[in-house]
Design a protein around this motif. Structure first.
Motif, PDB file in Angstrom:
ATOM      1  N   LYS A 171       1.897   5.499 -18.713  1.00 17.69           N
ATOM      2  CA  LYS A 171       3.065   4.680 -18.397  1.00 17.69           C
ATOM      3  C   LYS A 171       3.384   4.684 -16.906  1.00 17.69           C
ATOM      4  O   LYS A 171       3.969   3.729 -16.389  1.00 17.69           O
ATOM      5  CB  LYS A 171       4.282   5.185 -19.180  1.00 17.69           C
ATOM      6  N   GLU A 172       3.009   5.739 -16.187  1.00 25.71           N
ATOM      7  CA  GLU A 172       3.294   5.832 -14.756  1.00 25.71           C
ATOM      8  C   GLU A 172       2.383   4.946 -13.915  1.00 25.71           C
ATOM      9  O   GLU A 172       2.670   4.683 -12.741  1.00 25.71           O
ATOM     10  CB  GLU A 172       3.143   7.283 -14.291  1.00 25.71           C
ATOM     11  N   VAL A 206       0.834  -1.207   0.000  1.00 27.39           N
ATOM     12  CA  VAL A 206       0.000   0.000   0.000  1.00 27.39           C
ATOM     13  C   VAL A 206       0.869   1.259   0.000  1.00 27.39           C
ATOM     14  O   VAL A 206       1.864   1.367   0.721  1.00 27.39           O
ATOM     15  CB  VAL A 206      -0.965  -0.004   1.207  1.00 27.39           C
ATOM     16  N   GLY A 207       0.511   2.196  -0.872  1.00 29.03           N
ATOM     17  CA  GLY A 207       1.222   3.468  -0.948  1.00 29.03           C
ATOM     18  C   GLY A 207       2.551   3.422  -1.666  1.00 29.03           C
ATOM     19  O   GLY A 207       3.232   4.443  -1.776  1.00 29.03           O
ATOM     20  N   LYS A 208       2.935   2.248  -2.165  1.00 25.13           N
ATOM     21  CA  LYS A 208       4.232   2.111  -2.839  1.00 25.13           C
ATOM     22  C   LYS A 208       4.008   2.009  -4.351  1.00 25.13           C
ATOM     23  O   LYS A 208       3.325   1.085  -4.813  1.00 25.13           O
ATOM     24  CB  LYS A 208       4.983   0.878  -2.336  1.00 25.13           C
ATOM     25  N   PRO A 209       4.559   2.917  -5.133  1.00 25.17           N
ATOM     26  CA  PRO A 209       4.360   2.847  -6.586  1.00 25.17           C
ATOM     27  C   PRO A 209       5.047   1.630  -7.186  1.00 25.17           C
ATOM     28  O   PRO A 209       6.122   1.215  -6.740  1.00 25.17           O
ATOM     29  CB  PRO A 209       4.998   4.144  -7.096  1.00 25.17           C
ATOM     30  N   HIS A 268      11.904   0.867 -15.871  1.00 26.60           N
ATOM     31  CA  HIS A 268      10.649   1.520 -16.263  1.00 26.60           C
ATOM     32  C   HIS A 268      10.740   2.242 -17.608  1.00 26.60           C
ATOM     33  O   HIS A 268       9.811   2.148 -18.428  1.00 26.60           O
ATOM     34  CB  HIS A 268      10.170   2.483 -15.172  1.00 26.60           C
ATOM     35  N   PRO A 269      11.823   2.955 -17.912  1.00 29.44           N
ATOM     36  CA  PRO A 269      11.896   3.636 -19.217  1.00 29.44           C
ATOM     37  C   PRO A 269      11.871   2.704 -20.421  1.00 29.44           C
ATOM     38  O   PRO A 269      11.720   3.160 -21.562  1.00 29.44           O
ATOM     39  CB  PRO A 269      13.233   4.392 -19.143  1.00 29.44           C
ATOM     40  N   THR A 291      -0.312  -0.352 -15.778  1.00 29.00           N
ATOM     41  CA  THR A 291       0.458  -0.390 -17.013  1.00 29.00           C
ATOM     42  C   THR A 291       1.747  -1.180 -16.787  1.00 29.00           C
ATOM     43  O   THR A 291       2.130  -2.032 -17.602  1.00 29.00           O
ATOM     44  CB  THR A 291       0.793   1.027 -17.495  1.00 29.00           C
ATOM     45  N   VAL A 292       2.406  -0.904 -15.678  1.00 29.70           N
ATOM     46  CA  VAL A 292       3.621  -1.645 -15.312  1.00 29.70           C
ATOM     47  C   VAL A 292       3.313  -3.134 -15.200  1.00 29.70           C
ATOM     48  O   VAL A 292       4.047  -3.987 -15.724  1.00 29.70           O
ATOM     49  CB  VAL A 292       4.196  -1.093 -13.986  1.00 29.70           C
TER      50      VAL A 292
END
Length: 430
Positions: free
Chosen positions: A326-327, A290-293, A314-315, A331-332
């Motif tokens: 993308k962020e 939770v709260g972690k991208p 990521h890039p 999507t990741v």
């Protein structure tokens, strides 16, 4: 911008018990719920998720029978229908209320950039909705749209109206649903004028809206005298103000029925993109991310793991999306896990048979333990600001990215797009 209209809703006869007649939306109703609901011959589920070899035709026939027998009656006056949902969330003492209203809205095509979507749709589900709308000429439940009004112009009128409800029930979610109606012409005009300069973000109901949009396109093509005011141009929508604190978006987790490779190879491939950390308790997976991208929970064959994307990879996302998309966590997830690790490419993912979706975290763990799924991927929720940024970018999120809670229910009212049942309400405000 957004053109809305009041409607003369079709509603159940007041002699009937409305609490026994409402049902969950077609895309969230479970098999057990369906079995129980179908046993009631006049449950709203027979219009929203009809049975039989020709379900759409069956729904149309049943609808006409209900009208003829007085099971459903059309309101005499056009109105804006105020709809409040009172609820709590697990592990919270806060009382929430989501405020909104139901009306007809022009079924804008996406390129008009008045109504903005944020999710991909699943084509087969859209086709079902088109067929049902063609046969019944009825919106059996409203989709959910968001407009932005930091001045809260309409809320005082909704608050006043909700004090005199038409219905008040508790639904399958444990939510208290309350419906009221505004008939006052001057107030209705204020609603129309307030939305006239606004865009609308489609929060929930992409498949139903897609069905209305496809039906409108078809009718336009077949009508050389098309004016834009015909009933087929409109769609039933529940509109809420995106500035409310009580607007909740819950995560939607992913389940896979099988893996096309061994567990060991799967974990090894994941480690190329993610830091993979073994965790002792699978029931804490939602808490450790939770709260972690770009963090996810993985439950696989009785073992729990925390996945955290290595920022340096990521890039390398090659999908032609704007940075707003993308962020996103999802999507990741869909790029690195489904495409890069599992080889399920983006277009295949929308209709991939082995992929299913689950909103309930504990149900994910339970389904893997029972063998109903091979693995679960646990996700964080999406914020309202992320939804806005994606919509305004002109792009969309992966399918099933958001779960706006609570869901609206089916059965409080129905919106007709039959010529003789629609135009009276429209004429009153045009």
């Amino acid at each position: 911008m957004a053109e809305i209209l009041p409607l003369r809703a079709w509603r159940y006869n007041n002699t009937l018990n409305i609490e026994e007649l409402t049902s969950p939306l077609f895309d969230v109703v479970s098999d057990k719920q369906r079995e129980a609901l179908y046993r009631n011959p006049i449950s709203s589920i027979h219009l929203s998720v009809p049975l039989g070899d020709e379900p759409a035709a069956n729904a149309a026939q049943l609808l006409q029978q209900w009208k003829d027998k007085g099971v459903l009656l059309q309101d005499q006056l056009p109105g804006i229908y105020v709809y409040y949902q009172y609820f709590r969330l697990p592990n919270s003492d806060k009382d929430y209320v989501r405020k909104g209203f139901i009306c007809n809205i022009k079924a804008y095509d996406w390129h008009e950039k008045v109504l903005l979507r944020h999710e991909n749709t699943i084509p087969s589900a859209v086709n079902d909705r088109i067929e049902l709308l063609e046969h019944t000429e009825l919106n059996s439940s409203p989709t959910h749209g968001l407009y932005t009004d930091p001045d809260f112009i309409l809320e005082p009128y909704m608050d006043e109206s909700i004090r005199m409800p038409l219905y008040e029930t508790e639904d399958y979610q444990g939510v208290r649903d309350v419906l009221a109606v505004i008939h006052d012409h001057a107030i209705i005009k204020l609603f129309l004028d307030t939305l006239a300069d606004k865009k609308v973000l489609l929060a929930d109901g992409h498949h139903r809206y897609g069905g209305s949009l496809a039906y409108r396109r078809k009718c336009m093509a077949e009508n050389p005298a098309h004016t834009g005011t015909e009933p087929y141009n409109y769609h039933l929508m529940y509109l809420t103000n995106s500035e409310h604190d009580d607007l909740r978006i819950l995560p939607t987790h992913r389940l896979l029925r099988k893996l096309p490779l061994s567990d060991e190879e799967f974990l090894q491939r994941l480690s190329k993109y993610f830091t993979v950390t073994l965790k002792e308790d699978p029931y804490e997976l939602n808490e450790v991310i939770v709260g972690k991208p770009w963090a996810f929970g993985l439950y696989l064959n009785g073992a729990a793991y925390k996945l955290r994307l290595k920022t340096e990879v990521h890039p390398s996302i090659e999908w032609n999306f704007p940075s707003e998309v993308k962020e996103l966590d999802l999507t990741v997830l869909h790029y690195f896990v489904f495409e890069k690790v599992l080889g399920i490419y983006r277009q295949e993912q929308r209709d991939y048979e082995g992929l299913s979706y689950e909103r309930n975290f504990t149900a994910c763990i339970r389904k893997v333990d029972k063998g109903e799924a091979y693995l679960a991927l646990i996700t964080n929720d999406v914020s309202m600001e992320q939804v806005k940024r994606v919509c305004n970018s002109g792009s969309v999120m992966p399918q099933k990215s958001t779960f706006f809670y609570p869901k609206v229910i089916c059965g409080f009212l129905f919106g007709s797009i039959k010529e003789d049942e629609f135009t009276t309400a429209a004429a009153a405000c045009l």
